[in-house]
Design a protein around this motif. Structure first.
Motif, short mmCIF file in Angstrom:
data_model
loop_
_atom_site.label_atom_id
_atom_site.label_comp_id
_atom_site.label_asym_id
_atom_site.label_seq_id
_atom_site.Cartn_x
_atom_site.Cartn_y
_atom_site.Cartn_z
N ASN A 1 0.82 -1.21 0.00
CA ASN A 1 0.00 0.00 0.00
C ASN A 1 0.86 1.26 0.00
OD1 ASN A 1 -2.45 1.52 0.20
ND2 ASN A 1 -2.03 1.80 2.38
N GLU A 2 1.97 1.25 0.73
CA GLU A 2 2.84 2.42 0.78
C GLU A 2 3.56 2.65 -0.54
OE1 GLU A 2 3.12 4.72 3.12
OE2 GLU A 2 1.50 3.69 4.16
N LYS B 1 0.23 2.78 -3.44
CA LYS B 1 -0.98 3.53 -3.06
C LYS B 1 -2.25 2.79 -3.43
CE LYS B 1 1.54 6.77 -1.41
NZ LYS B 1 1.68 6.89 0.06
N ARG C 1 -4.59 -0.73 -2.33
CA ARG C 1 -4.79 -1.65 -1.22
C ARG C 1 -4.84 -3.07 -1.75
NH1 ARG C 1 -3.76 -0.46 4.09
NH2 ARG C 1 -4.62 -2.14 5.36
N CYS D 1 -8.48 -4.25 4.18
CA CYS D 1 -8.73 -3.04 4.96
C CYS D 1 -9.43 -3.37 6.28
CB CYS D 1 -9.57 -2.08 4.14
SG CYS D 1 -9.59 -0.40 4.77
N THR E 1 -5.78 7.19 -5.25
CA THR E 1 -5.17 6.46 -4.14
C THR E 1 -6.26 5.82 -3.29
OG1 THR E 1 -5.17 8.43 -2.73
CG2 THR E 1 -3.20 8.02 -4.08
N GLU E 2 -5.92 4.69 -2.71
CA GLU E 2 -6.82 3.96 -1.83
C GLU E 2 -6.26 3.95 -0.41
OE1 GLU E 2 -8.56 0.77 -5.13
OE2 GLU E 2 -7.19 0.10 -3.56
N TYR E 3 -7.12 4.19 0.54
CA TYR E 3 -6.70 4.17 1.94
C TYR E 3 -7.88 3.73 2.80
CZ TYR E 3 -9.11 8.69 2.21
OH TYR E 3 -10.05 9.70 2.14
N CYS E 4 -7.57 3.30 3.99
CA CYS E 4 -8.59 2.84 4.93
C CYS E 4 -8.96 3.96 5.88
CB CYS E 4 -8.08 1.64 5.72
SG CYS E 4 -7.74 0.19 4.71
N THR E 5 -10.22 4.09 6.14
CA THR E 5 -10.69 5.10 7.05
C THR E 5 -11.56 4.46 8.12
OG1 THR E 5 -11.93 7.18 7.24
CG2 THR E 5 -12.72 5.58 5.64
N ASP F 1 -1.40 9.92 8.31
CA ASP F 1 -0.90 8.70 7.67
C ASP F 1 0.49 8.34 8.18
OD1 ASP F 1 -3.22 8.58 6.23
OD2 ASP F 1 -2.38 9.53 4.43
#
Length: 307
Positions: A17-18, A21, A23, A30, A111-115, A222
């Motif tokens: 992921n880093e 970007k 997942r 996630c 970009t994909e990220y978890c919230t 982050d």
């Protein structure tokens, strides 16, 4: 074993992921990664509590030989309670996290990220419980996964040392037994220190984010989250090595199993007879989970590898 699962599954997902970007495994990772990470904290917390209780029972036992060997089924049952309890307490993490996509204003890439946001599709009662867990998550982390193992271990060690000091004044116990008990107590203290040092940054970051999150940018949040995960991976890497180094019976058994897998490590007759004394002392020493009888030692035989 749980530390191995964290390093085998969670670490590649975080690194992927880093770098990209994106997942890995999407919404599944996630939700599963936070679940496994929080379960790891629970497994370590309740294991340290169980080890502290075991050392307390060893110190308060009237006679070392009067304490029976604990059966394997009993140990497996305790481990099952620890694992199932830790995973049950971590179930809200599965419902709390979800995958979000965002477009970077600099590069224009998606970009994909978890919230941390409960899904609105959940039933009203479940949604209310997950929302309550989210609001109390910071103090639940701090109280259960940080204060509980440290305070529990310190209390058990203080009581154990006081009882051991009283017994030493009243009656002289065996030197080998006292050294072994002291060594096992140092092992638990070492595991607790590593756990406390590795979880302190996460708790500090959680408190800072809870009260200063409106004034902090997404990049800073982050970065703090990445630092917390780094310390978790560091704990999972160091704890097994520390346990094998400090706990001599477990380390010796691990080395024997490793040598058993190598064809060139099988000892000859002379070396096996020469090392029979040391292996016998290792078997007679206390394990972390139970104390073996010490009144009637087993007959001296040439011992091979546990395999």
């Amino acid at each position: 074993f749980w530390d191995f699962l964290i390093l085998f599954f969670c670490l590649p997902v975080v690194i992927f992921n880093e770098i990209t970007k994106k997942r890995l495994l999407g919404d599944v990772s996630c939700r599963i990664v936070p679940f496994m990470e929080v379960s790891s904290l629970g497994v370590t917390t309740f294991s340290l509590c169980a080890l502290g209780i075991d050392r307390f029972h060893a110190a308060t036992s009237p006679q070392a030989s009067a304490r029976p060997i604990e059966q394997c089924q009993s140990i497996i049952a305790k481990l099952a309670v620890i694992w199932v309890g830790s995973m049950t307490l971590s179930v809200p993490e599965i419902l709390l996290w979800q995958l979000v996509q965002d477009t970077s204003p600099v590069s224009g890439m998606v970009t994909e990220y978890c919230t941390m946001k409960p899904s609105s599709n959940l039933p009203e009662s479940v949604y209310s419980l997950v929302l309550t867990y989210q609001n109390a998550r910071m103090w639940w982390y701090f109280g259960c996964y940080f204060c509980l193992p440290i305070l529990f271990t310190v209390s058990c060690q203080l009581v154990t040392r006081r009882i051991s000091g009283t017994e030493k004044k009243s009656e002289c116990r065996g030197t080998k037994h006292s050294q072994c008990e002291s060594h096992l107590n140092c092992t638990i203290i070492g595991l607790t220190i590593i756990y406390g040092l590795c979880t302190t940054p996460e708790n500090v970051c959680n408190i800072v984010v809870a009260y200063m999150s409106p004034d902090m940018s997404k990049q800073t949040l982050d970065l703090l989250n990445l630092i917390n995960q780094f310390f978790l991976f560091f704990k999972c890497s160091v704890t097994p090595v520390l346990l094998l180094c400090l706990c001599r019976p477990l380390g010796q058994a691990f080395m024997d199993c490793c040598c058993c897998c190598c064809e060139g490590c099988s000892p000859d007759t002379a070396s096996s007879e020469g090392s029979a004394d040391s292996k016998l002392k290792t078997e007679m020493s206390s394990s972390i989970f139970f104390d073996k009888p010490r009144e009637s030692p087993p007959p001296l035989l040439a011992l091979g590898t546990p395999c």
